[in-house]
Design a protein around this motif. Structure first.
Motif, PDB file in Angstrom:
ATOM      1  N   CYS A 215      -2.671  -0.727  20.137  1.00  0.00           N
ATOM      2  CA  CYS A 215      -1.295  -0.369  19.842  1.00  0.00           C
ATOM      3  C   CYS A 215      -0.857  -1.222  18.653  1.00  0.00           C
ATOM      4  O   CYS A 215      -1.482  -2.239  18.343  1.00  0.00           O
ATOM      5  N   CYS A 216       0.218  -0.821  17.983  1.00  0.00           N
ATOM      6  CA  CYS A 216       0.719  -1.613  16.862  1.00  0.00           C
ATOM      7  C   CYS A 216       2.136  -1.174  16.540  1.00  0.00           C
ATOM      8  O   CYS A 216       2.647  -0.201  17.087  1.00  0.00           O
ATOM      9  N   LEU A 217       2.758  -1.910  15.619  1.00  0.00           N
ATOM     10  CA  LEU A 217       4.076  -1.564  15.093  1.00  0.00           C
ATOM     11  C   LEU A 217       3.927  -1.164  13.634  1.00  0.00           C
ATOM     12  O   LEU A 217       3.010  -1.624  12.938  1.00  0.00           O
ATOM     13  N   SER A 218       4.835  -0.332  13.147  1.00  0.00           N
ATOM     14  CA  SER A 218       4.815   0.037  11.733  1.00  0.00           C
ATOM     15  C   SER A 218       5.210  -1.166  10.887  1.00  0.00           C
ATOM     16  O   SER A 218       5.694  -2.179  11.395  1.00  0.00           O
ATOM     17  N   SER A 219       5.027  -1.044   9.592  1.00  0.00           N
ATOM     18  CA  SER A 219       5.202  -2.194   8.706  1.00  0.00           C
ATOM     19  C   SER A 219       6.633  -2.730   8.698  1.00  0.00           C
ATOM     20  O   SER A 219       6.848  -3.906   8.391  1.00  0.00           O
ATOM     21  N   LYS A 220       7.606  -1.894   9.038  1.00  0.00           N
ATOM     22  CA  LYS A 220       8.997  -2.333   9.060  1.00  0.00           C
ATOM     23  C   LYS A 220       9.576  -2.370  10.474  1.00  0.00           C
ATOM     24  O   LYS A 220      10.799  -2.424  10.647  1.00  0.00           O
ATOM     25  N   ALA A 252     -12.077  13.553  20.388  1.00  0.00           N
ATOM     26  CA  ALA A 252     -12.588  12.431  21.168  1.00  0.00           C
ATOM     27  C   ALA A 252     -11.497  11.373  21.327  1.00  0.00           C
ATOM     28  O   ALA A 252     -10.344  11.580  20.949  1.00  0.00           O
ATOM     29  N   VAL A 253     -11.863  10.229  21.892  1.00  0.00           N
ATOM     30  CA  VAL A 253     -10.926   9.133  22.091  1.00  0.00           C
ATOM     31  C   VAL A 253     -10.623   8.469  20.750  1.00  0.00           C
ATOM     32  O   VAL A 253     -11.537   8.181  19.970  1.00  0.00           O
ATOM     33  N   VAL A 254      -9.350   8.229  20.463  1.00  0.00           N
ATOM     34  CA  VAL A 254      -8.978   7.426  19.297  1.00  0.00           C
ATOM     35  C   VAL A 254      -9.137   5.963  19.697  1.00  0.00           C
ATOM     36  O   VAL A 254      -8.357   5.432  20.479  1.00  0.00           O
ATOM     37  N   GLN A 255     -10.158   5.319  19.183  1.00  0.00           N
ATOM     38  CA  GLN A 255     -10.546   3.993  19.649  1.00  0.00           C
ATOM     39  C   GLN A 255      -9.667   2.883  19.093  1.00  0.00           C
ATOM     40  O   GLN A 255      -9.340   1.906  19.772  1.00  0.00           O
ATOM     41  N   SER A 256      -9.255   3.007  17.820  1.00  0.00           N
ATOM     42  CA  SER A 256      -8.566   1.898  17.171  1.00  0.00           C
ATOM     43  C   SER A 256      -7.617   2.431  16.112  1.00  0.00           C
ATOM     44  O   SER A 256      -7.776   3.564  15.615  1.00  0.00           O
ATOM     45  N   LEU A 257      -6.630   1.626  15.755  1.00  0.00           N
ATOM     46  CA  LEU A 257      -5.722   1.961  14.662  1.00  0.00           C
ATOM     47  C   LEU A 257      -5.203   0.689  14.005  1.00  0.00           C
ATOM     48  O   LEU A 257      -5.261  -0.399  14.574  1.00  0.00           O
ATOM     49  N   SER A 258      -4.706   0.849  12.787  1.00  0.00           N
ATOM     50  CA  SER A 258      -4.150  -0.285  12.051  1.00  0.00           C
ATOM     51  C   SER A 258      -3.142   0.247  11.048  1.00  0.00           C
ATOM     52  O   SER A 258      -3.433   1.207  10.317  1.00  0.00           O
ATOM     53  N   PHE A 259      -1.946  -0.359  11.000  1.00  0.00           N
ATOM     54  CA  PHE A 259      -0.896   0.071  10.072  1.00  0.00           C
ATOM     55  C   PHE A 259      -0.901  -0.846   8.860  1.00  0.00           C
ATOM     56  O   PHE A 259      -1.057  -2.060   8.978  1.00  0.00           O
ATOM     57  N   HIS A 260      -0.739  -0.247   7.696  1.00  0.00           N
ATOM     58  CA  HIS A 260      -0.733  -1.007   6.441  1.00  0.00           C
ATOM     59  C   HIS A 260       0.393  -2.047   6.462  1.00  0.00           C
ATOM     60  O   HIS A 260       1.487  -1.776   6.970  1.00  0.00           O
ATOM     61  N   PRO A 261       0.174  -3.259   5.944  1.00  0.00           N
ATOM     62  CA  PRO A 261       1.203  -4.309   6.026  1.00  0.00           C
ATOM     63  C   PRO A 261       2.478  -4.013   5.261  1.00  0.00           C
ATOM     64  O   PRO A 261       3.535  -4.559   5.596  1.00  0.00           O
ATOM     65  N   THR A 262       2.443  -3.157   4.244  1.00  0.00           N
ATOM     66  CA  THR A 262       3.651  -2.884   3.456  1.00  0.00           C
ATOM     67  C   THR A 262       3.908  -1.401   3.217  1.00  0.00           C
ATOM     68  O   THR A 262       5.061  -1.001   3.042  1.00  0.00           O
TER      69      THR A 262
END
Length: 292
Positions: A215-220, A252-262
Motif C-alpha cells: 500500500c502507499c500514499l500519493s506524492s501529495k 493476476a495478483v498485483v504484487q507491488s506498487l510505488s508512487f513517484h515522489p513528486t
C-alpha cells in the motif's frame, strides 16, 4: 461585482499505461522508485536486483549475489552523489533484517561504517515475523504478522505500538510525516495518526487475503493506494474514503506498487513485468513531429 473563485481541480491520477517492462528476473517481488524518481528498482525471485531508467525503461545495471529472493529494496540520497545506491541497493533492508521479511521477528541494526558483522542493536518486541519496514530520519516503522505496527523513535529511545489485529503486509509514513498507513490480511488499509494512534481512515473493497501486498500514499497525500489479488490497484480519496479509481492491471495478483515522489506516476508489478502509469498518455515522436 465579485466573481466566485473557480473550484480547484481534483488531483489527477495515474491511469494511462505508458510502458511495460519485461524484467526477466522471475517473479517481480517489489518495484520501487529511487529517491528522486528518475530510476526504477525491480526485485526478482531469481535473486537479482535491477536498475532501470525511469524515462525510457531501459536496463542500466543488474546486481546479483544475493542468497535469497530479493523481496524489497530502497535507495538513499548521498551527499557526494546526486543519487546513491548502496551495493545491490537491497543492503538498505539487510541492514535491519537478517533475511528480508525477518521471519525470526527481529529488527537488526548494523553500523555500515564499521567492518563488524555483529548488529549494534536488536529490536525483538515482535511476536511473529517482520513483514514490512520503513525508515524516515530518526524513526523506524515496522509491520508484523502479529498484527501490530511498531514505531521506534531512535532519537528518543521510545516505542509506540498500534494493534491492528490482522497480520500486517505493508507499512509506510505519509509524505508529511504525520500519519502511518498499514495494510493487512483482512483486506483493509488503515490510516493512523502517528502521535496518538487515532484511526483517521479505513479503506476497503480490494482483496488481500493470502499475499504480502503493498500500500502507499500519493506524492501529495491526497490518495491512498493498494495492490489487490483481483488484478487491480485500488485508489481512494484520503479524506472522503471514497473509491476514486480501480485501475485494471491484469488478470493476476498485483504484487507491488510505488508512487513517484513528486509526479503523478505509478509503478506496478505483476508476475514478471513492471508497468509504468501516468496521468496523461506519453507523447511519441510522431506527436512531436505533428506539433511542429
Amino acid at each position: 461585482m465579485a466573481f466566485p473563485q473557480p473550484r480547484p481541480q481534483a488531483p489527477q491520477l495515474p491511469q494511462h499505461l505508458l510502458r511495460t517492462i519485461d524484467c526477466r528476473q522471475g517473479a517481480v517481488r517489489a518495484v520501487r522508485f529511487n529517491a528522486d524518481g528518475n530510476y526504477l528498482l525491480s526485485c526478482g525471485s531469481d535473486k537479482t536486483l535491477k536498475l532501470w531508467s525511469g524515462s525510457k525503461g531501459t536496463l542500466l545495471k543488474t546486481y546479483s549475489g544475493h542468497g535469497y529472493e530479493v523481496l524489497d529494496a530502497d535507495s538513499q540520497l548521498c551527499p557526494r552523489l546526486y543519487v546513491f545506491f548502496s551495493l545491490c541497493a537491497l543492503c538498505f533492508l539487510l541492514l535491519f533484517c537478517p533475511h528480508p521479511g525477518s521471519i525470526d521477528g527481529t529488527v537488526r541494526c548494523w553500523d555500515t561504517r564499521s567492518r563488524r558483522y555483529e548488529p549494534i542493536q536488536i529490536l525483538d518486541e515482535a511476536r511473529d515475523g517482520i513483514s514490512s519496514l520503513k525508515v524516515a530520519q530518526h524513526e523506524l516503522l515496522t509491520g508484523s504478522v502479529d498484527g501490530k505496527v511498531r514505531r521506534y523513535d531512535l532519537r528518543m529511545g521510545q516505542l509506540h505500538v498500534d494493534f491492528i489485529s490482522s497480520p500486517i503486509t505493508c507499512v509506510c509514513f505519509s509524505q508529511d510525516g504525520q500519519c502511518t498507513l498499514s495494510s493487512s490480511l483482512d483486506s483493509t488499509v488503515r490510516l493512523l495518526d502517528k502521535s496518538t494512534g487515532e484511526m483517521l481512515g479505513e479503506y476497503t473493497g480490494h482483496k488481500m487475503k493470502g499475499y504480502k501486498l503493498d500500500c502507499c500514499l500519493s506524492s501529495k497525500d491526497t490518495h491512498v493506494l493498494s495492490c489487490s489479488e483481483d488484478g487491480h490497484v485500488y485508489c481512494w480519496d484520503l479524506v472522503e474514503g471514497s473509491l476514486s479509481l480501480k485501475l485494471p492491471v491484469g488478470k493476476a495478483v498485483v504484487q507491488s506498487l510505488s508512487f513517484h515522489p513528486t509526479e503523478t506516476r505509478l509503478l506496478t508489478a505483476m508476475e514478471g513485468r513492471v508497468q509504468v502509469w501516468g496521468a496523461e498518455p506519453e507523447q511519441t515522436d510522431d506527436d512531436d513531429t505533428m506539433a511542429t
